[in-house]
Design a protein around this motif. Structure first.
Motif, PDB file in Angstrom:
ATOM      1  N   THR A  52       0.826  -1.212   0.000  1.00 40.35           N
ATOM      2  CA  THR A  52       0.000   0.000   0.000  1.00 40.35           C
ATOM      3  C   THR A  52       0.858   1.260   0.000  1.00 40.35           C
ATOM      4  N   MET A  53       2.032   1.205   0.635  1.00 42.16           N
ATOM      5  CA  MET A  53       2.920   2.370   0.580  1.00 42.16           C
ATOM      6  C   MET A  53       3.449   2.581  -0.836  1.00 42.16           C
ATOM      7  N   LEU A  54       3.747   1.498  -1.546  1.00 43.32           N
ATOM      8  CA  LEU A  54       4.171   1.634  -2.943  1.00 43.32           C
ATOM      9  C   LEU A  54       3.039   2.195  -3.799  1.00 43.32           C
ATOM     10  N   GLU A  55       1.829   1.741  -3.561  1.00 42.97           N
ATOM     11  CA  GLU A  55       0.674   2.264  -4.288  1.00 42.97           C
ATOM     12  C   GLU A  55       0.474   3.749  -3.995  1.00 42.97           C
ATOM     13  N   LEU A  56       0.614   4.134  -2.735  1.00 40.15           N
ATOM     14  CA  LEU A  56       0.478   5.547  -2.378  1.00 40.15           C
ATOM     15  C   LEU A  56       1.583   6.401  -2.993  1.00 40.15           C
ATOM     16  N   PHE A  57       2.786   5.856  -3.039  1.00 41.34           N
ATOM     17  CA  PHE A  57       3.890   6.583  -3.667  1.00 41.34           C
ATOM     18  C   PHE A  57       3.599   6.797  -5.145  1.00 41.34           C
ATOM     19  N   GLY A  58       3.161   5.742  -5.824  1.00 38.99           N
ATOM     20  CA  GLY A  58       2.823   5.867  -7.242  1.00 38.99           C
ATOM     21  C   GLY A  58       1.688   6.852  -7.466  1.00 38.99           C
ATOM     22  N   PHE A  59       0.684   6.809  -6.609  1.00 38.63           N
ATOM     23  CA  PHE A  59      -0.448   7.738  -6.728  1.00 38.63           C
ATOM     24  C   PHE A  59       0.012   9.174  -6.539  1.00 38.63           C
ATOM     25  N   TYR A  61       3.000  10.438  -6.918  1.00 43.73           N
ATOM     26  CA  TYR A  61       3.868  10.853  -8.030  1.00 43.73           C
ATOM     27  C   TYR A  61       3.037  11.177  -9.266  1.00 43.73           C
ATOM     28  N   LYS A  62       2.071  10.302  -9.568  1.00 46.06           N
ATOM     29  CA  LYS A  62       1.212  10.551 -10.729  1.00 46.06           C
ATOM     30  C   LYS A  62       0.407  11.823 -10.543  1.00 46.06           C
ATOM     31  N   LEU A  63      -0.108  12.020  -9.362  1.00 43.19           N
ATOM     32  CA  LEU A  63      -0.933  13.193  -9.089  1.00 43.19           C
ATOM     33  C   LEU A  63      -0.122  14.477  -9.198  1.00 43.19           C
ATOM     34  N   ALA A  64       1.116  14.450  -8.756  1.00 46.55           N
ATOM     35  CA  ALA A  64       1.933  15.661  -8.747  1.00 46.55           C
ATOM     36  C   ALA A  64       2.585  15.965 -10.091  1.00 46.55           C
ATOM     37  N   PHE A  65       2.968  14.937 -10.841  1.00 48.45           N
ATOM     38  CA  PHE A  65       3.807  15.195 -12.008  1.00 48.45           C
ATOM     39  C   PHE A  65       3.223  14.720 -13.338  1.00 48.45           C
ATOM     40  N   ILE A  66       2.212  13.884 -13.338  1.00 45.88           N
ATOM     41  CA  ILE A  66       1.673  13.381 -14.596  1.00 45.88           C
ATOM     42  C   ILE A  66       0.177  13.708 -14.698  1.00 45.88           C
ATOM     43  N   VAL A  67      -0.290  14.683 -13.981  1.00 46.53           N
ATOM     44  CA  VAL A  67      -1.715  14.996 -13.923  1.00 46.53           C
ATOM     45  C   VAL A  67      -2.246  15.483 -15.271  1.00 46.53           C
ATOM     46  N   LYS A  68      -1.448  16.173 -16.044  1.00 44.93           N
ATOM     47  CA  LYS A  68      -1.927  16.780 -17.287  1.00 44.93           C
ATOM     48  C   LYS A  68      -2.341  15.729 -18.317  1.00 44.93           C
ATOM     49  N   SER A  69      -1.731  14.556 -18.270  1.00 49.69           N
ATOM     50  CA  SER A  69      -2.044  13.540 -19.279  1.00 49.69           C
ATOM     51  C   SER A  69      -3.229  12.662 -18.882  1.00 49.69           C
ATOM     52  N   TYR A  70      -3.765  12.865 -17.710  1.00 50.84           N
ATOM     53  CA  TYR A  70      -4.902  12.064 -17.251  1.00 50.84           C
ATOM     54  C   TYR A  70      -6.211  12.677 -17.733  1.00 50.84           C
ATOM     55  N   SER A  71      -7.058  11.825 -18.282  1.00 49.45           N
ATOM     56  CA  SER A  71      -8.398  12.287 -18.655  1.00 49.45           C
ATOM     57  C   SER A  71      -9.336  12.021 -17.479  1.00 49.45           C
ATOM     58  N   GLY A  72     -10.589  12.387 -17.601  1.00 45.56           N
ATOM     59  CA  GLY A  72     -11.566  12.297 -16.525  1.00 45.56           C
ATOM     60  C   GLY A  72     -11.653  10.951 -15.833  1.00 45.56           C
ATOM     61  N   GLY A 156       5.549  10.563   6.057  1.00 43.42           N
ATOM     62  CA  GLY A 156       6.582  11.568   5.784  1.00 43.42           C
ATOM     63  C   GLY A 156       7.633  11.059   4.814  1.00 43.42           C
ATOM     64  N   THR A 157       7.977   9.789   4.923  1.00 47.09           N
ATOM     65  CA  THR A 157       8.942   9.188   4.001  1.00 47.09           C
ATOM     66  C   THR A 157       8.384   9.163   2.585  1.00 47.09           C
ATOM     67  N   LEU A 158       7.120   8.804   2.451  1.00 44.49           N
ATOM     68  CA  LEU A 158       6.488   8.815   1.128  1.00 44.49           C
ATOM     69  C   LEU A 158       6.546  10.214   0.515  1.00 44.49           C
ATOM     70  N   LEU A 159       6.233  11.215   1.304  1.00 42.03           N
ATOM     71  CA  LEU A 159       6.244  12.590   0.817  1.00 42.03           C
ATOM     72  C   LEU A 159       7.660  13.027   0.438  1.00 42.03           C
ATOM     73  N   THR A 160       8.629  12.726   1.278  1.00 39.13           N
ATOM     74  CA  THR A 160      10.007  13.134   1.021  1.00 39.13           C
ATOM     75  C   THR A 160      10.564  12.489  -0.247  1.00 39.13           C
ATOM     76  N   TYR A 161      10.404  11.175  -0.382  1.00 42.35           N
ATOM     77  CA  TYR A 161      10.931  10.514  -1.576  1.00 42.35           C
ATOM     78  C   TYR A 161      10.156  10.901  -2.823  1.00 42.35           C
ATOM     79  N   GLY A 162       8.892  11.209  -2.689  1.00 40.78           N
ATOM     80  CA  GLY A 162       8.136  11.700  -3.845  1.00 40.78           C
ATOM     81  C   GLY A 162       8.660  13.029  -4.339  1.00 40.78           C
TER      82      GLY A 162
END
Length: 171
Positions: A52-59, A61-72, A156-162
């Motif tokens: 779940t921590m890996l899933e949260l990290f991926g989420f 990262y996607k939310l912060a840096f790949i948001v523009k390519s996501y459709s609805g 906090g670790t998830l946030l820092t590494y993200g």
């Protein structure tokens, strides 16, 4: 919930000597259940928490840096997956840390009983020796104890590494 009941019973100052054995037996049963869960399910809890921590990290990262390519619909699906992962992580970590904190409180109350009820000191110490054979804690595969500080440090670790990974891609 059972540990809270035992804690309330031990804090009651009007306990009769005949109740001590029953209360200590009850505490010993709860300790056995905690040991069983730690021995048999700590690896499962470890793998679920890491996944779940890996899933949260991926989420994140996607939310912060790949948001523009996501459709609805794809964006909503990703948010839904992130919320499920966060809920699963918090359910396991919060419940285990609460159980560990309550077990420590009960242990403190048990150790303080001879001073609170000096008339029954010898009986209490005899029963206390019987139940204090092993430490009752829930762990993640015997790597670390699940407590409140672990919840904050893992998020906090998830946030820092993200942030580090995100800035690494921009440099």
């Amino acid at each position: 919930m059972l540990l809270v009941t035992v804690l309330k019973l031990f804090e009651d100052k009007n306990i009769q000597p005949s109740d001590f054995k029953r209360l200590f037996d009850f505490y010993e049963d709860i300790s056995g259940v905690m040991s069983f869960f730690d021995e048999n399910f700590s690896f499962t809890a470890f793998t679920i928490i890491v996944a779940t921590m890996l899933e949260l990290f991926g989420f994140g990262y996607k939310l912060a840096f790949i948001v523009k390519s996501y459709s609805g619909p794809l964006f909503y699906f990703s948010v839904f997956n992130g919320l499920i992962a966060l809920t699963c992580l918090l359910m396991i970590m919060v419940s285990a840390s609460t159980v560990n904190e309550t077990a420590k409180k009960v242990k403190r109350v048990i150790n303080s009983l001879p001073g609170v009820m000096p008339k029954h000191c010898s009986e209490i110490e005899m029963l206390n020796k019987r139940v204090s054979r092993h430490e009752n804690i829930l762990t993640m595969w015997n790597i670390c104890v699940l407590d409140r500080s672990l919840i904050l440090s893992s998020l906090g670790t998830l946030l820092t590494y993200g942030i580090l990974l995100g800035t690494l891609g921009k440099v």
